[in-house]
Scaffold this active site. Structure first.
Site, short mmCIF file in Angstrom:
data_model
loop_
_atom_site.label_atom_id
_atom_site.label_comp_id
_atom_site.label_asym_id
_atom_site.label_seq_id
_atom_site.Cartn_x
_atom_site.Cartn_y
_atom_site.Cartn_z
N MET A 48 14.28 30.46 20.93
CA MET A 48 13.87 29.47 19.91
C MET A 48 14.43 29.83 18.53
O MET A 48 13.69 30.17 17.62
CB MET A 48 12.32 29.42 19.88
CG MET A 48 11.72 29.03 21.20
SD MET A 48 9.93 29.31 21.28
CE MET A 48 9.84 31.08 21.55
N GLN A 93 7.31 20.27 18.79
CA GLN A 93 7.15 20.52 17.36
C GLN A 93 7.16 19.21 16.58
O GLN A 93 6.27 18.95 15.74
CB GLN A 93 8.28 21.41 16.84
CG GLN A 93 8.23 22.86 17.27
CD GLN A 93 9.43 23.64 16.78
OE1 GLN A 93 10.45 23.05 16.39
NE2 GLN A 93 9.34 24.96 16.77
N THR A 112 10.67 34.19 16.88
CA THR A 112 10.77 33.01 16.03
C THR A 112 9.60 33.06 15.05
O THR A 112 8.52 33.53 15.41
CB THR A 112 10.71 31.71 16.84
OG1 THR A 112 10.44 30.59 15.98
CG2 THR A 112 9.60 31.75 17.88
N ASN A 113 9.82 32.59 13.84
CA ASN A 113 8.73 32.50 12.87
C ASN A 113 7.83 31.30 13.15
O ASN A 113 6.60 31.42 13.21
CB ASN A 113 9.28 32.38 11.44
CG ASN A 113 9.83 33.68 10.90
OD1 ASN A 113 9.12 34.49 10.34
ND2 ASN A 113 11.13 33.89 11.08
N THR A 114 8.45 30.14 13.34
CA THR A 114 7.69 28.89 13.43
C THR A 114 6.66 28.91 14.54
O THR A 114 5.51 28.48 14.35
CB THR A 114 8.64 27.69 13.63
OG1 THR A 114 9.51 27.58 12.50
CG2 THR A 114 7.86 26.40 13.79
N CYS A 136 12.99 32.23 8.70
CA CYS A 136 13.39 31.61 9.96
C CYS A 136 14.40 32.57 10.57
O CYS A 136 15.27 33.09 9.86
CB CYS A 136 14.01 30.24 9.73
SG CYS A 136 14.63 29.48 11.25
N THR A 137 14.28 32.81 11.86
CA THR A 137 15.06 33.89 12.46
C THR A 137 16.56 33.60 12.50
O THR A 137 17.34 34.50 12.80
CB THR A 137 14.54 34.21 13.87
OG1 THR A 137 14.44 33.01 14.64
CG2 THR A 137 13.17 34.89 13.79
N GLU A 138 16.97 32.37 12.18
CA GLU A 138 18.41 32.06 12.11
C GLU A 138 19.01 32.25 10.73
O GLU A 138 20.24 32.30 10.60
CB GLU A 138 18.67 30.61 12.56
CG GLU A 138 18.54 30.35 14.04
CD GLU A 138 17.11 30.13 14.48
OE1 GLU A 138 16.84 30.22 15.69
OE2 GLU A 138 16.25 29.88 13.61
#
Length: 232
Positions: free
Chosen positions: A10, A52, A83-85, A197-199
Site C-alpha cells: 500500500m 478508502q 503505510t501511514n494512511t 506518506c511512505t512514498e
C-alpha cells in the site's frame, strides 16, 4: 533475531523501500551475509484504495486484519503496517492479532521527541493530513503540535501521491511543488516536516531542502530492526 511481519502493498513501491531499508540495516548491524527474517503479506492496493475513497474503513480494516492474521500464523513475532494512511484502522487490526503492532506514529513521535521538535509540519495523503487518527496521536502522546498545508496544497500533495508516486513516477515539477509547500510550513514555524506518506521519500531527499525531514518509512523500518535484533 525476531521475525518481522510486514503488512504491505500500500503501495508496493514503498513496501520495496521498507524491505530494502530493513535488510540493509540488519546487514550493517550484524555484518556478513545476515539479512532480516521477514514474513510479508502484500495486498492488492487497488482494492484498498477503492475502500478508502468510499470511506469504507470498516471493510478495509477487516481485509487488513485477515492479512495480519495470516502473518501472525506464519510465525511473525511482531507486525508493522507499511503505510501511514492505513494506520487509520490500526486499532481494529490490533484487536484481531496477538502479536505486538509497532505503530508508525509512535516511531515518528519518538524520533521527533529525541530531536526536541515541538511544532512539526505534516505531509501525507488527505486522510492522514486531515483526519485525527495520526495528528492527534502525536499531540496526545508526544505533546507535538502538528500543522498541515492549506487545503489547495493538501490536494496537491494527495494527488501527487496517488497519481504519481504510487505508480513509481518521479516528477521534477512535483518535487518543486513539495519543496514550496515545505518552505511554507517552515515559514509557519514548523521546526521539521514529517514525510507522512511512505512514498514521499522517493521524491524528497534531505539534500533537497534545509528543512529537517522525518521520513516515516525510514524511521519505522529502523524501529522494526531495533526490535528484531535489539542489542545484538
Amino acid at each position: 533475531m525476531q521475525t518481522i511481519g510486514i503488512l504491505g502493498g500500500m503501495s508496493w513501491e514503498s513496501t520495496a523501500t521498507y524491505y530494502r531499508t530493513i535488510n540493509e540495516a540488519v546487514r550493517h548491524r550484524l555484518g556478513g551475509l545476515h539479512s532480516a527474517a521477514i514474513i510479508l503479506n502484500s495486498v492488492d492496493f487497488a482494492v484498498i484504495e477503492t475502500l478508502q475513497q468510499a470511506g469504507n474503513w470498516q471493510q478495509a480494516g477487516e481485509l487488513l486484519s485477515s492479512a495480519a492474521q495470516s502473518i501472525e500464523a506464519a510465525g511473525a513475532d511482531f507486525l508493522i503496517i507499511a503505510t501511514n494512511t492505513m494506520h487509520k484502522v490500526a486499532e481494529q487490526i490490533e484487536q484481531n492479532i496477538q502479536i505486538p503492532l509497532l505503530h508508525i506514529a509512535d516511531a515518528t513521535g519518538a524520533a521527533l521527541r529525541t530531536e526536541n521538535i515541538q511544532r512539526v509540519g505534516l505531509l501525507g495523503t488527505a486522510f492522514t493530513m486531515e483526519q485525527a487518527f495520526y495528528r492527534q496521536r502525536l499531540t496526545d502522546r508526544y505533546g507535538i503540535e502538528v500543522i498541515t498545508p492549506s487545503p489547495p496544497d493538501r490536494q496537491i500533495v494527495h494527488d501527487i501521491i496517488y497519481q504519481e508516486l504510487c505508480l513509481g513516477e518521479i516528477s521534477l515539477a512535483s518535487r518543486q511543488q513539495y519543496l514550496r509547500i515545505i518552505d511554507d510550513l517552515t515559514a509557519q514555524g514548523a521546526e521539521g516536516v514529517i514525510l507522512g506518506c511512505t512514498e514521499i521519500g522517493m521524491l524528497i531527499r534531505p539534500s533537497d531542502t534545509r528543512a529537517r525531514l522525518f521520513d516515516t518509512t525510514h524511521i519505522h523500518a529502523l524501529q522494526a530492526v531495533e526490535k528484531a535484533i535489539g542489542n545484538t
